[in-house]
Design an enzyme around this catalytic site. Structure first.
Site, PDB file in Angstrom:
ATOM      1  N   HIS A 139       0.873  -1.186   0.000  1.00  0.00           N
ATOM      2  CA  HIS A 139       0.000   0.000   0.000  1.00  0.00           C
ATOM      3  C   HIS A 139       0.910   1.236   0.000  1.00  0.00           C
ATOM      4  O   HIS A 139       1.724   1.411  -0.895  1.00  0.00           O
ATOM      5  CB  HIS A 139      -0.933  -0.121   1.212  1.00  0.00           C
ATOM      6  N   HIS A 158      -2.041  -2.298  -9.632  1.00  0.00           N
ATOM      7  CA  HIS A 158      -3.045  -1.706  -8.754  1.00  0.00           C
ATOM      8  C   HIS A 158      -4.245  -2.630  -8.678  1.00  0.00           C
ATOM      9  O   HIS A 158      -4.578  -3.276  -9.668  1.00  0.00           O
ATOM     10  CB  HIS A 158      -3.480  -0.331  -9.295  1.00  0.00           C
ATOM     11  N   ASP A 196       2.765   5.827  -6.773  1.00  0.00           N
ATOM     12  CA  ASP A 196       3.964   5.774  -5.933  1.00  0.00           C
ATOM     13  C   ASP A 196       5.256   5.770  -6.752  1.00  0.00           C
ATOM     14  O   ASP A 196       6.321   6.112  -6.238  1.00  0.00           O
ATOM     15  CB  ASP A 196       3.924   4.548  -5.019  1.00  0.00           C
TER      16      ASP A 196
HETATM   17  C1  LIG Z   1      -1.051  -3.288  -5.703  1.00  0.00           C
HETATM   18  C2  LIG Z   1      -1.099  -4.810  -5.816  1.00  0.00           C
HETATM   19  C3  LIG Z   1      -1.022  -5.412  -4.387  1.00  0.00           C
HETATM   20  C4  LIG Z   1      -2.423  -5.210  -6.458  1.00  0.00           C
HETATM   21  O1  LIG Z   1      -2.449  -6.557  -6.404  1.00  0.00           O
HETATM   22  P1  LIG Z   1      -3.686  -7.416  -6.931  1.00  0.00           P
HETATM   23  O2  LIG Z   1      -4.846  -6.597  -7.296  1.00  0.00           O
HETATM   24  O3  LIG Z   1      -3.926  -8.445  -5.910  1.00  0.00           O
HETATM   25  O4  LIG Z   1      -3.158  -7.962  -8.261  1.00  0.00           O
HETATM   26  P2  LIG Z   1      -2.623  -9.403  -8.435  1.00  0.00           P
HETATM   27  O5  LIG Z   1      -1.614  -9.683  -7.361  1.00  0.00           O
HETATM   28  O6  LIG Z   1      -3.795 -10.313  -8.537  1.00  0.00           O
HETATM   29  O7  LIG Z   1      -1.887  -9.282  -9.824  1.00  0.00           O
HETATM   30  C5  LIG Z   1      -2.226  -9.971 -10.989  1.00  0.00           C
HETATM   31  C6  LIG Z   1      -0.967 -10.500 -11.606  1.00  0.00           C
HETATM   32  O8  LIG Z   1      -0.044  -9.440 -11.813  1.00  0.00           O
HETATM   33  C7  LIG Z   1       1.120  -9.661 -11.033  1.00  0.00           C
HETATM   34  N1  LIG Z   1       1.521  -8.411 -10.429  1.00  0.00           N
HETATM   35  C8  LIG Z   1       0.727  -7.441  -9.972  1.00  0.00           C
HETATM   36  N2  LIG Z   1       1.462  -6.418  -9.519  1.00  0.00           N
HETATM   37  C9  LIG Z   1       2.746  -6.789  -9.719  1.00  0.00           C
HETATM   38  C10 LIG Z   1       3.965  -6.147  -9.462  1.00  0.00           C
HETATM   39  N3  LIG Z   1       4.002  -4.945  -8.930  1.00  0.00           N
HETATM   40  N4  LIG Z   1       5.088  -6.797  -9.787  1.00  0.00           N
HETATM   41  C11 LIG Z   1       5.069  -8.014 -10.343  1.00  0.00           C
HETATM   42  N5  LIG Z   1       3.916  -8.668 -10.622  1.00  0.00           N
HETATM   43  C12 LIG Z   1       2.782  -8.051 -10.311  1.00  0.00           C
HETATM   44  C13 LIG Z   1       0.732 -10.677  -9.982  1.00  0.00           C
HETATM   45  O9  LIG Z   1       1.831 -11.393  -9.501  1.00  0.00           O
HETATM   46  C14 LIG Z   1      -0.240 -11.496 -10.734  1.00  0.00           C
HETATM   47  O10 LIG Z   1       0.471 -12.339 -11.593  1.00  0.00           O
HETATM   48  P3  LIG Z   1       0.014 -13.864 -11.856  1.00  0.00           P
HETATM   49  O11 LIG Z   1      -1.353 -13.759 -12.421  1.00  0.00           O
HETATM   50  O12 LIG Z   1       1.044 -14.380 -12.776  1.00  0.00           O
HETATM   51  O13 LIG Z   1       0.028 -14.510 -10.507  1.00  0.00           O
HETATM   52  C15 LIG Z   1       0.059  -5.322  -6.656  1.00  0.00           C
HETATM   53  O14 LIG Z   1      -0.035  -4.785  -7.946  1.00  0.00           O
HETATM   54  C16 LIG Z   1       1.413  -5.023  -6.051  1.00  0.00           C
HETATM   55  O15 LIG Z   1       1.863  -5.754  -5.165  1.00  0.00           O
HETATM   56  N6  LIG Z   1       2.082  -3.928  -6.485  1.00  0.00           N
HETATM   57  C17 LIG Z   1       3.356  -3.541  -5.930  1.00  0.00           C
HETATM   58  C18 LIG Z   1       3.151  -2.737  -4.658  1.00  0.00           C
HETATM   59  C19 LIG Z   1       2.634  -1.360  -4.962  1.00  0.00           C
HETATM   60  O16 LIG Z   1       3.131  -0.664  -5.807  1.00  0.00           O
HETATM   61  N7  LIG Z   1       1.620  -0.972  -4.177  1.00  0.00           N
HETATM   62  C20 LIG Z   1       1.015   0.341  -4.286  1.00  0.00           C
HETATM   63  C21 LIG Z   1      -0.352   0.245  -4.867  1.00  0.00           C
HETATM   64  S1  LIG Z   1      -1.030   1.861  -5.132  1.00  0.00           S
END
Ligand SMILES: CC(C)(COP(=O)(O)OP(=O)(O)OC[C@H]1O[C@@H](n2cnc3c(N)ncnc32)[C@H](O)[C@@H]1OP(=O)(O)O)[C@@H](O)C(=O)NCCC(=O)NCCS
Length: 393
Positions: free
Chosen positions: A233, A275, A332
């Protein structure tokens, strides 16, 4: 008959509450399809272009943009809350500088709530006017907390706030000990506007869960700070800058592709990308990237030898993540780099997010209470079947 056979079928689960609509809100709307973010109906890009964070603060807390008279009364309230109370300074001094600045902010908000508790006429009954007043004071007080903590970590004496400067100009002055130029003030104000609110994200939902128990404002906000701290987050703005620096030091832009291949092979999350709601780019990114571009140009013009390298890695990582995973940056990604160019220590980036998001959290606490229902979901038990405690004899 085995328990497996008699167990009821598992209900449909909503892991991470993904896609679940849990309540209505009039504070903001995030629409991934049209890539829009509206605060009480106003596009956030327009607010960033034409308003200051004080106007947006008023909008979020009161529901409408302020008239000039309302704005000056609001400014007076905010400015009165700016000085760091001696008691609060003492509380911060008790926390070692080995602690993360988010722990300092979390503790300071808790101390502010203990010093000035939210009044309640009966258990759990809060007058929204009191909540708005306390939320305004909290928003006004946080810059001094963050600046004091940042300066003590640099062995610098505190800088007292001035009441003839706007929120962002005085925030930067309290941190850096000199008046910031217009470009920094504008870029910082833009980040504050973009960070102020984002519907039912994890920290806002946390604040609403706590508010739904009829707890007080500060308890809701302290809990939200805890949720924001995590790198999935708000903590992502720090993690994004750390990543940028690591790749720049370890091969630079030419090594970015190989670094990404390794990170994806290790199934690492690339901080600052992806996201939960936006799947085709974060609506706030173009506005923050515009502010960032100005800061990069200025750093280049001033002869900063590192900025070109960081900017090249910034672009190479964004292109590489898009190419490999189809993921775009979230806010971010540019804000971490922008805060770095403004001169903030990396560990203070997420507290800056708190300083602004406290507005959205407070607006949601007020809204949650208007039509409250205790937030208490169900779970599907899949632990051991019924069994007797073994005899201890
Ligand atoms: C924000 C976040 C938690 C959203 O997660 P989510 O909605 O649960 O999305 P998912 O984890 O289901 O992602 C779908 C796919 O994309 C991948 N993915 C998503 N964000 C990713 C990232 N930042 N880096 C690498 N892979 C990512 C997931 O591993 C997943 O891959 P898969 O289908 O092969 O398993 C995620 O994008 C993330 O961890 N981002 C990095 C942290 C960040 O920048 N947070 C700030 C958000 S404003």
């Amino acid at each position: 008959m085995s328990d497996t056979l008699t167990a009821p079928p598992a209900p449909e689960l909503h892991k991470g509450l993904a896609g679940v609509v849990v309540d209505r809100t009039a504070v903001s709307s995030v629409d991934a399809a049209s890539n829009s973010l509206l605060y009480r109906g106003y596009p956030v890009q327009q607010l960033a272009a034409s308003c200051e964070i004080e106007d947006v603060a008023y909008l979020l807390l009161h529901g409408e943009l302020p008239t000039p008279e309302q704005r000056s009364a609001f400014d007076a309230e905010l400015r009165a809350a700016r000085p760091l109370a001696p008691g609060l300074q003492h509380v911060i001094d008790l926390i070692p500088t080995s602690a993360h600045p988010m722990d300092v902010v979390r503790t300071a908000i808790s101390a502010l709530g203990a010093a000035e508790p939210e009044p309640s006429s009966a258990p759990g009954e809060h007058d929204p006017a009191d909540t708005r007043r306390l939320a305004t004071r909290l928003f006004g007080a946080l810059p001094a907390v963050i600046a004091y903590d940042q300066r003590r970590r640099r062995d610098l004496p505190p800088v007292r706030p001035r009441d003839d400067l706007g929120y962002s100009a005085d925030f930067l002055r309290q941190v850096f000990g000199r008046e910031a130029d217009d470009q920094d003030v504008r870029a910082f104000d833009t980040s504050m506007v973009l960070y102020a609110e984002h519907s039912f994200n994890a920290s806002t939902f946390t604040a609403r869960v706590v508010a739904s128990t009829l707890s007080d404002l500060h308890s809701s906000i302290v809990a939200a700070v805890g949720a924001l701290k995590g790198p999935l987050h708000g903590g992502a703005n720090e993690a994004a800058l750390e990543l940028l620096v690591r790749v720049a030091d370890d091969g630079g832009a030419d090594g970015a592709a190989a670094w990404l291949d390794g990170a994806f092979a290790r199934r690492e999350k690339i901080m600052g990308f992806g996201h939960r709601v936006y799947k085709n780019g974060d609506s706030r990114v173009p506005t923050m990237e515009e502010a960032l571009a100005g800061l990069v140009d200025r750093a280049r013009a001033s002869g900063d030898s590192r900025v070109d390298q960081l900017a090249a890695v910034y672009d190479a990582l964004a292109a590489g993540v898009l190419e490999r995973k189809g993921l775009k940056p979230n806010v971010d990604w540019p804000s971490g780099f922008a805060y770095h160019l403004m001169g903030f220590d990396t560990a203070v980036f997420t507290p800056l997010f708190v300083a602004s998001r406290v507005l959205g959290w407070s607006a949601h606490v007020i809204e949650q209470r208007e039509a409250n229902s205790l937030i208490r979901p169900l779970s599907h038990y899949d632990g051991p079947a019924l069994r007797d405690v073994p005899s201890r004899a």
